[in-house]
Scaffold this motif. Structure first.
Motif, short mmCIF file in Angstrom:
data_model
loop_
_atom_site.label_atom_id
_atom_site.label_comp_id
_atom_site.label_asym_id
_atom_site.label_seq_id
_atom_site.Cartn_x
_atom_site.Cartn_y
_atom_site.Cartn_z
N TRP A 81 -2.56 20.06 1.54
CA TRP A 81 -1.86 18.93 0.77
C TRP A 81 -2.85 17.86 0.33
O TRP A 81 -4.28 17.81 0.95
CB TRP A 81 -0.93 18.20 1.68
N GLU A 82 -2.82 17.14 -0.35
CA GLU A 82 -3.89 16.00 -0.90
C GLU A 82 -2.89 14.73 -0.97
O GLU A 82 -1.61 14.57 -1.10
CB GLU A 82 -4.22 16.24 -2.10
N VAL A 83 -3.49 13.60 -0.15
CA VAL A 83 -3.10 12.41 -0.14
C VAL A 83 -3.58 11.09 -1.04
O VAL A 83 -4.94 11.15 -0.94
CB VAL A 83 -3.07 11.80 1.45
N TYR A 84 -2.95 10.58 -2.00
CA TYR A 84 -3.66 9.50 -2.73
C TYR A 84 -2.85 8.19 -2.43
O TYR A 84 -1.76 8.12 -1.68
CB TYR A 84 -3.13 9.69 -4.35
N ALA A 85 -3.35 6.93 -2.92
CA ALA A 85 -2.99 5.84 -2.55
C ALA A 85 -3.00 4.84 -3.97
O ALA A 85 -3.77 5.10 -4.72
CB ALA A 85 -3.76 5.08 -1.74
N THR A 86 -2.11 3.80 -3.84
CA THR A 86 -2.22 2.69 -4.75
C THR A 86 -1.91 1.76 -4.10
O THR A 86 -1.45 1.39 -3.03
CB THR A 86 -0.87 2.85 -5.76
N LEU A 99 0.89 -1.11 0.24
CA LEU A 99 -0.11 -0.08 0.03
C LEU A 99 0.98 0.99 0.06
O LEU A 99 1.64 1.47 1.08
CB LEU A 99 -0.71 -0.23 1.42
N SER A 100 0.91 1.96 -1.18
CA SER A 100 1.68 3.10 -1.36
C SER A 100 0.82 4.43 -1.21
O SER A 100 -0.38 4.35 -1.50
CB SER A 100 2.41 3.29 -2.68
N THR A 101 1.26 5.32 -0.39
CA THR A 101 0.50 6.81 -0.26
C THR A 101 1.30 7.96 -0.87
O THR A 101 2.59 7.73 -0.59
CB THR A 101 0.10 6.97 1.27
N LEU A 110 -8.90 6.67 -1.98
CA LEU A 110 -8.68 6.84 -0.35
C LEU A 110 -9.74 7.81 0.21
O LEU A 110 -9.59 9.10 -0.09
CB LEU A 110 -7.29 7.48 -0.10
N GLN A 111 -10.89 7.19 0.41
CA GLN A 111 -12.04 8.08 0.63
C GLN A 111 -12.03 8.68 2.14
O GLN A 111 -11.90 7.94 3.32
CB GLN A 111 -13.13 6.96 0.82
N ALA A 112 -12.69 9.98 2.20
CA ALA A 112 -12.67 10.50 3.38
C ALA A 112 -13.98 10.44 4.19
O ALA A 112 -14.92 10.16 3.44
CB ALA A 112 -12.44 12.09 3.02
N ALA A 113 -14.04 10.45 5.40
CA ALA A 113 -15.17 10.36 6.14
C ALA A 113 -16.14 11.44 5.99
O ALA A 113 -17.36 11.27 6.00
CB ALA A 113 -14.81 10.12 7.77
N ASP A 114 -15.43 12.74 5.90
CA ASP A 114 -16.32 13.72 5.62
C ASP A 114 -16.15 14.26 4.09
O ASP A 114 -14.90 14.50 3.74
CB ASP A 114 -16.16 14.88 6.65
N ALA A 115 -17.17 14.50 3.52
CA ALA A 115 -17.03 14.87 2.17
C ALA A 115 -16.32 16.21 1.90
O ALA A 115 -15.60 16.31 1.00
CB ALA A 115 -18.41 14.97 1.28
N ALA A 116 -16.08 16.90 3.22
CA ALA A 116 -15.39 18.33 3.13
C ALA A 116 -13.95 18.01 2.83
O ALA A 116 -13.26 19.07 2.55
CB ALA A 116 -15.73 19.06 4.17
N ASP A 117 -13.46 16.83 3.26
CA ASP A 117 -12.00 16.55 3.52
C ASP A 117 -11.58 15.85 2.05
O ASP A 117 -10.48 15.40 1.92
CB ASP A 117 -11.80 15.51 4.64
N GLU A 118 -12.54 15.60 1.09
CA GLU A 118 -12.14 15.17 -0.04
C GLU A 118 -11.21 15.82 -0.79
O GLU A 118 -11.31 17.25 -0.65
CB GLU A 118 -13.20 14.64 -0.86
#
Length: 451
Positions: free
Chosen positions: A223-228, A209-211, A236-244
């Motif tokens: 900043w934004e964090v993505y994953a593979t 799992l890479s971030t 990488l889904q946020a619990a709150d839509a405002a944090d997407e």
């Protein structure tokens, strides 16, 4: 009468010779305790005897007493070799379900074909049951001991449910326009930093799992964090839509947005300690239409936590190079035994290839009020007797119980130089008593020839 006196001396000398010879023959016997022949004079009289003129009636062997002094230690390369430094005995049984205990100082142990710790005769070493994680034992009663087994695998695999990470992102980095340069894991210019963790599915197979961390807004410290997952882009889904994340990857994978304050700490709502965790769903297909898990493993969802396991370390944005301060996960694969460690208290810890450490038991130590009252049964083993008293069990290296030295064996406590001197002395005594017998015979011959 003088014949009997001389004969008793010969018998005593022979017993002394036998005892010394036995000691010498066991100089290299592990855990052997030397014996000493102890003698007493024979004196018989009645109320009509004149005590001041009575002559003794010879000698008898009162005891062949073993001497339980400490032998020297030889250190070995076998982690299951054990020696007791101080008082005590190992307890063994000849069968898994047996409670017929024998006791020994010989700690030359090994594993049998069922992974139980046994001695050279196949007797099972007894130990106290302990908590697998903490090593705390529940009882030190001899009646609760069990044979100690060392499994070579650390149980079934555990799929990863949580990933914990804390890091510092470099505030000095320039922002990357997500519209013109959307995140692409194969294009390093579309992100600033990355890190990877190994996670496990329900079958124990490992995955990567890479971030990836991308600065989007310098003024807002955003900043934004993505994953593979195994190189495949994944949401990488946020619990709150405002944090997407405000943008997506080149294939449309979602990320999480992180906002920092001017002091480099996370920008949080009241009552929060760190950013809300993200989730990674491995049950579906990737953006190329292929399943994330194609090995038959169960569907699983990972929770991605922006903190360490204890919750005391969280992400930061300081004017410093990117640094991962914590990266951990709670899954494991099947572990293979890599090491066995035995402490002075007899606690046995097994280390496995998956990083798991399990406490398998604690070696039982037993002592007796009168060690010399124990009954010898051979094989450097003893049994309790009326004279020895009941066995008293306890933990090694506590109170009057000796400590356990791992990878060591206790040598015989025979002093070879002293035994050789005693051998000469016993031989001289035998010769002198033989001479006494010969003189008595000569006197009798003389008397018989008187006419």
């Amino acid at each position: 009468m003088s014949f009997n006196i001389a004969l008793s001396g010969i018998n005593a000398s022979q017993k002394d010779l036998d005892t010394t010879a036995n000691n010498i023959s066991n100089v290299k016997t592990t855990g052997f305790k030397q014996s000493r022949a102890e003698f007493a004079d024979v004196y018989a009289s009645s109320i009509f005897n004149a005590g001041n003129t009575k002559v003794g009636d010879g000698v008898l062997t009162s005891s062949v007493a073993q001497q339980f002094s400490q032998g020297t230690l030889d250190f070995t390369d076998n982690s299951l070799d054990m020696a007791i430094s101080g008082n005590g005995f190992f307890a063994t049984t000849d069968d898994l379900g047996s409670r017929d205990m024998t006791y020994t100082r010989s700690g030359a142990f090994k594993l049998n074909d069922d992974k139980f710790i046994v001695d050279n005769q196949g007797n099972y070493l007894q130990g106290y049951q302990v908590d697998r994680n903490s090593g705390v034992n529940s009882s030190v009663a001899l009646a609760t001991t069990q044979p100690i087994r060392i499994p070579d695998v650390a149980g079934a695999p555990q799929s990863t449910d949580n990933v914990f990470t804390a890091f510092n992102v470099d505030s000095r980095r320039s922002e990357i326009d997500g519209t013109a340069n959307p995140f692409d894991p194969e294009t390093p210019s579309t992100y600033h930093s990355s890190t990877s963790a190994t996670v496990y599915d329900s079958l124990g197979e490992s995955h990567t799992l890479s971030t990836y961390y991308v600065k989007r807004d310098s003024e807002e410290s955003q900043w934004e964090v993505y994953a593979t997952f195994d190189g495949k882009e994944i949401d990488l889904q946020a619990a709150d839509a405002a944090d997407e994340a405000t943008t997506t990857s080149v294939k449309g994978a979602k990320g999480i947005r992180l906002d920092f304050l001017g002091n480099g700490e996370p920008e949080l709502d009241s009552g929060q300690v760190t950013f809300d965790p993200g989730t990674i769903d491995l049950s579906g297909d990737d953006y190329d239409g292929n399943p994330y898990l194609d090995n038959g493993a169960e569907d699983q969802t990972l929770q991605f936590n922006f903190q360490d396991l204890s919750g005391t370390t969280t992400p930061t944005q300081f004017a410093s190079d990117f640094e991962v301060t914590n990266l951990d996960q709670d899954g494991s694969t099947v572990g293979r035994l890599t090491n066995v460690d035995i402490g002075k208290d007899g606690l046995i810890a097994a280390t496995y290839s998956n990083g798991d450490v399990q406490y398998l038991g604690q070696v039982a130590i037993v002592r007796f009020a009168n060690e010399q009252g124990l009954t010898q049964i051979g094989g450097t083993k003893w049994r309790e007797s009326i004279d020895s008293g009941s066995p008293l069990s306890g933990e090694a290296n506590t109170g009057t119980f000796g400590g356990i030295e791992a990878s060591a064996l206790e040598n015989s406590n025979v002093n070879l130089t002293k035994e050789l001197v005693d051998l000469i002395s016993a031989q001289r005594n035998f010769q002198a008593n033989s001479r006494s017998l010969e003189v008595n015979n000569t006197i009798n011959q003389t008397i018989l020839q008187i006419r």
